[in-house]
Design a protein around this motif. Structure first.
Motif, PDB file in Angstrom:
ATOM      1  N   ILE A  98       0.835  -1.207   0.000  1.00  0.00           N
ATOM      2  CA  ILE A  98       0.000   0.000   0.000  1.00  0.00           C
ATOM      3  C   ILE A  98       0.866   1.251   0.000  1.00  0.00           C
ATOM      4  N   ALA A  99       1.912   1.264   0.827  1.00  0.00           N
ATOM      5  CA  ALA A  99       2.812   2.425   0.858  1.00  0.00           C
ATOM      6  C   ALA A  99       3.479   2.631  -0.498  1.00  0.00           C
ATOM      7  N   THR A 100       3.842   1.543  -1.153  1.00  0.00           N
ATOM      8  CA  THR A 100       4.472   1.643  -2.467  1.00  0.00           C
ATOM      9  C   THR A 100       3.490   2.163  -3.507  1.00  0.00           C
ATOM     10  N   LEU A 101       2.260   1.713  -3.451  1.00  0.00           N
ATOM     11  CA  LEU A 101       1.249   2.199  -4.398  1.00  0.00           C
ATOM     12  C   LEU A 101       0.981   3.692  -4.207  1.00  0.00           C
ATOM     13  N   VAL A 102       1.079   4.169  -2.973  1.00  0.00           N
ATOM     14  CA  VAL A 102       0.958   5.610  -2.735  1.00  0.00           C
ATOM     15  C   VAL A 102       2.127   6.346  -3.383  1.00  0.00           C
ATOM     16  N   GLN A 103       3.319   5.761  -3.280  1.00  0.00           N
ATOM     17  CA  GLN A 103       4.471   6.369  -3.939  1.00  0.00           C
ATOM     18  C   GLN A 103       4.274   6.411  -5.447  1.00  0.00           C
ATOM     19  N   ILE A 104       3.708   5.354  -6.011  1.00  0.00           N
ATOM     20  CA  ILE A 104       3.429   5.341  -7.447  1.00  0.00           C
ATOM     21  C   ILE A 104       2.441   6.449  -7.802  1.00  0.00           C
ATOM     22  N   ALA A 105       1.421   6.620  -6.968  1.00  0.00           N
ATOM     23  CA  ALA A 105       0.452   7.694  -7.201  1.00  0.00           C
ATOM     24  C   ALA A 105       1.150   9.050  -7.197  1.00  0.00           C
ATOM     25  N   GLY A 106       2.127   9.210  -6.293  1.00  0.00           N
ATOM     26  CA  GLY A 106       2.896  10.447  -6.280  1.00  0.00           C
ATOM     27  C   GLY A 106       3.683  10.634  -7.558  1.00  0.00           C
ATOM     28  N   GLY A 107       4.289   9.556  -8.054  1.00  0.00           N
ATOM     29  CA  GLY A 107       5.042   9.642  -9.299  1.00  0.00           C
ATOM     30  C   GLY A 107       4.162   9.996 -10.483  1.00  0.00           C
ATOM     31  N   LEU A 108       2.959   9.440 -10.537  1.00  0.00           N
ATOM     32  CA  LEU A 108       2.031   9.768 -11.622  1.00  0.00           C
ATOM     33  C   LEU A 108       1.541  11.210 -11.517  1.00  0.00           C
ATOM     34  N   THR A 109       1.422  11.710 -10.291  1.00  0.00           N
ATOM     35  CA  THR A 109       1.067  13.121 -10.112  1.00  0.00           C
ATOM     36  C   THR A 109       2.186  14.020 -10.638  1.00  0.00           C
ATOM     37  N   VAL A 110       3.428  13.621 -10.380  1.00  0.00           N
ATOM     38  CA  VAL A 110       4.558  14.351 -10.956  1.00  0.00           C
ATOM     39  C   VAL A 110       4.441  14.389 -12.481  1.00  0.00           C
ATOM     40  N   ALA A 111       4.120  13.241 -13.083  1.00  0.00           N
ATOM     41  CA  ALA A 111       3.961  13.172 -14.531  1.00  0.00           C
ATOM     42  C   ALA A 111       2.874  14.124 -15.018  1.00  0.00           C
ATOM     43  N   ALA A 112       1.783  14.202 -14.256  1.00  0.00           N
ATOM     44  CA  ALA A 112       0.677  15.070 -14.642  1.00  0.00           C
ATOM     45  C   ALA A 112       1.056  16.546 -14.584  1.00  0.00           C
ATOM     46  N   GLY A 113       2.072  16.870 -13.781  1.00  0.00           N
ATOM     47  CA  GLY A 113       2.463  18.274 -13.638  1.00  0.00           C
ATOM     48  C   GLY A 113       3.625  18.710 -14.497  1.00  0.00           C
ATOM     49  N   VAL A 114       4.122  17.818 -15.357  1.00  0.00           N
ATOM     50  CA  VAL A 114       5.303  18.144 -16.162  1.00  0.00           C
ATOM     51  C   VAL A 114       5.033  19.320 -17.096  1.00  0.00           C
ATOM     52  N   ASP A 115       3.882  19.317 -17.764  1.00  0.00           N
ATOM     53  CA  ASP A 115       3.562  20.409 -18.695  1.00  0.00           C
ATOM     54  C   ASP A 115       3.590  21.762 -17.980  1.00  0.00           C
ATOM     55  N   ARG A 116       2.971  21.831 -16.801  1.00  0.00           N
ATOM     56  CA  ARG A 116       2.942  23.084 -16.033  1.00  0.00           C
ATOM     57  C   ARG A 116       4.353  23.474 -15.584  1.00  0.00           C
ATOM     58  N   ALA A 117       5.181  22.483 -15.263  1.00  0.00           N
ATOM     59  CA  ALA A 117       6.541  22.776 -14.813  1.00  0.00           C
ATOM     60  C   ALA A 117       7.347  23.448 -15.918  1.00  0.00           C
ATOM     61  N   PHE A 118       7.169  23.009 -17.155  1.00  0.00           N
ATOM     62  CA  PHE A 118       7.896  23.623 -18.267  1.00  0.00           C
ATOM     63  C   PHE A 118       7.404  25.037 -18.558  1.00  0.00           C
ATOM     64  N   GLU A 119       6.253  25.375 -18.006  1.00  0.00           N
ATOM     65  CA  GLU A 119       5.742  26.756 -18.104  1.00  0.00           C
ATOM     66  C   GLU A 119       6.136  27.581 -16.888  1.00  0.00           C
ATOM     67  N   GLY A 120       6.871  26.963 -15.957  1.00  0.00           N
ATOM     68  CA  GLY A 120       7.358  27.678 -14.793  1.00  0.00           C
ATOM     69  C   GLY A 120       6.558  27.466 -13.526  1.00  0.00           C
ATOM     70  N   ASN A 121       5.530  26.615 -13.588  1.00  0.00           N
ATOM     71  CA  ASN A 121       4.679  26.370 -12.415  1.00  0.00           C
ATOM     72  C   ASN A 121       4.907  24.933 -11.930  1.00  0.00           C
ATOM     73  N   TYR A 122       5.538  24.809 -10.751  1.00  0.00           N
ATOM     74  CA  TYR A 122       5.927  23.492 -10.244  1.00  0.00           C
ATOM     75  C   TYR A 122       5.001  22.983  -9.144  1.00  0.00           C
ATOM     76  N   ASP A 123       3.820  23.580  -9.000  1.00  0.00           N
ATOM     77  CA  ASP A 123       2.962  23.196  -7.876  1.00  0.00           C
ATOM     78  C   ASP A 123       2.531  21.731  -7.931  1.00  0.00           C
ATOM     79  N   VAL A 124       2.106  21.253  -9.095  1.00  0.00           N
ATOM     80  CA  VAL A 124       1.649  19.865  -9.201  1.00  0.00           C
ATOM     81  C   VAL A 124       2.819  18.896  -9.050  1.00  0.00           C
ATOM     82  N   VAL A 125       3.958  19.228  -9.665  1.00  0.00           N
ATOM     83  CA  VAL A 125       5.144  18.376  -9.528  1.00  0.00           C
ATOM     84  C   VAL A 125       5.548  18.262  -8.066  1.00  0.00           C
ATOM     85  N   VAL A 126       5.571  19.380  -7.355  1.00  0.00           N
ATOM     86  CA  VAL A 126       5.955  19.359  -5.946  1.00  0.00           C
ATOM     87  C   VAL A 126       4.937  18.563  -5.130  1.00  0.00           C
TER      88      VAL A 126
END
Length: 396
Positions: A98-126
């Motif tokens: 379960i703890a590992t699956l939560v980490q995976i969810a965090g990694g996928l959230t990072v993926a979802a925020g990549v586009d915003r990060a390249f625009e200078g907004n790192y909130d979703v990545v963080v």
């Protein structure tokens, strides 16, 4: 006392005490959960490479490379910390999963925020990064409670990681240059936590298991590179124009990726880890793979850019396009040389061949057919490696 290898046909239970696994454990291989972890994290790698391609194609090389490096750190560091923890403490029980699956969810959230990060907004990545790192804290606290021999180390990890995550959140409030400086300061702090923790009492990570984990992630990143280049060629061929150039480029790209695979796996990583057998060796080898992973991913973005150039879908120069491939290839070759081969390697042809190939690759950027020449250089380095090591014992 570290427990022995978990047998393949073990009794299914929902909970096991989290004790250090033995470094001499036989037949230690990656688990299906670890493979799922890799598969989900490569989504973030693909997003980062795609955004790098767009940034380079629009002529924003400086900001694009910087954003790629920053986002890739979040992806790589989350993956690295999970892999080394799992090598030492994987129980494969329900709480661990379960703890590992939560980490995976965090990694996928990072993926979802990549586009915003390249625009200078790192909130979703963080947000995603902090989620996966705090899930790791839960794992370390569990290890601290149940493994007395590594308690001080586990608590140091838990406290250190938590403090740095608070600082990552606070960094979001920093403007412009201050935020950039804060990023690099926090990267240093992140890198220091494992060093200082392992100085207290080293964890029992498994050399063969770690080498396999890194090898698998290298394969996945190279696979993402092939996929990116293939999709780009497919789009180019759909137009019905420049077919000869695109097919030739596809062949060169394939040869290049094949050569990168060959050169990385020719020398087993665990041999270097076992020979060094020190904190410096393990840390430098583990940390140094940031360059190998990120360079391999960047090659895919560069090949996509080259397809766009050959099909006249980009406005940047031929030299800039070539550098988008040759620079990451050169970084890859030098990193593999330093981490797997070594400047003092007894086999002088390969000890010298890697840096020479890296220099020639960069020089090819300014000549005709740079991608094709780079592929030839990489293939020749493979030939030198095969010839120079012919008849030698298989590295163990």
């Amino acid at each position: 006392m570290a427990h022995e290898s978990l047998p393949d046909k073990r009794i299914r239970v929902w909970y096991r005490p989290m004790r250090p696994r033995s470094q001499s454990e036989q037949h230690r291989a990656s688990t299906p959960l670890e493979l799922l972890f890799d598969l989900c994290f490569v989504v973030a790698v693909g997003q980062a490479a795609a955004q790098l391609h767009h940034a380079l194609g629009e002529g924003h090389a400086g900001s694009g490379v910087l954003s790629f490096a920053m986002v890739f750190f979040a992806i790589w560091w989350g993956w690295l910390n999970f892999s080394w923890f799992a090598s030492a403490f994987d129980t494969d029980d329900v709480p661990y999963r379960i703890a590992t699956l939560v980490q995976i969810a965090g990694g996928l959230t990072v993926a979802a925020g990549v586009d915003r990060a390249f625009e200078g907004n790192y909130d979703v990545v963080v947000a995603g990064y902090v989620l996966l790192r705090l899930a790791a804290v839960v794992q370390w606290l569990r290890a601290a409670r149940q493994a007395p021999e590594t308690r001080s180390t586990a608590y140091f990890y838990a406290v250190g990681i938590t403090i740095v995550q608070v600082l990552w959140i606070a960094r979001l409030a920093l403007p412009g240059a201050a935020g950039l400086i804060g990023f690099f300061v926090l990267v240093v702090l992140e890198l220091l936590v494992p060093v200082l923790a392992e100085l207290r009492a080293g964890t029992t990570w498994h050399p063969h298991h770690i080498a396999e984990r890194y090898g698998l992630f290298t394969l996945i990143v190279l696979g993402e590179t092939v996929l990116s280049a293939t999709n780009a060629v497919k789009e180019g061929l759909a137009s019905g124009e420049h077919i000869g150039d695109l097919v030739s480029l596809a062949v060169a790209g394939l040869v290049l990726v094949f050569a990168m695979w060959w050169l990385y796996f020719d020398q087993p990583g665990h041999a270097r880890l076992i020979r060094g057998n020190s904190l410096f060796t393990s840390m430098s080898w583990g940390y140094g793979h940031y360059l190998i992973f990120s360079a391999a991913a960047a090659v895919g973005a560069g090949l996509e850019l080259a397809v766009g150039f050959d099909s006249h879908h980009t406005e940047i120069s031929g030299t800039a396009t070539a550098l988008a491939v040759t620079i990451p290839v050169a970084v890859f070759l030098l990193s593999v040389w330093l981490l797997h081969i070594g400047p003092t390697n007894e086999c002088r042809p390969i000890a010298i061949g890697f840096p020479v190939a890296a220099v020639l690759t960069l020089a090819a950027s300014f000549g005709p057919a740079p991608i094709h020449v780079t592929a030839v250089i990489a293939a020749l380095l493979v030939a030198v490696t095969v010839t120079a090591t012919h008849g030698e014992p298989e590295p163990g």
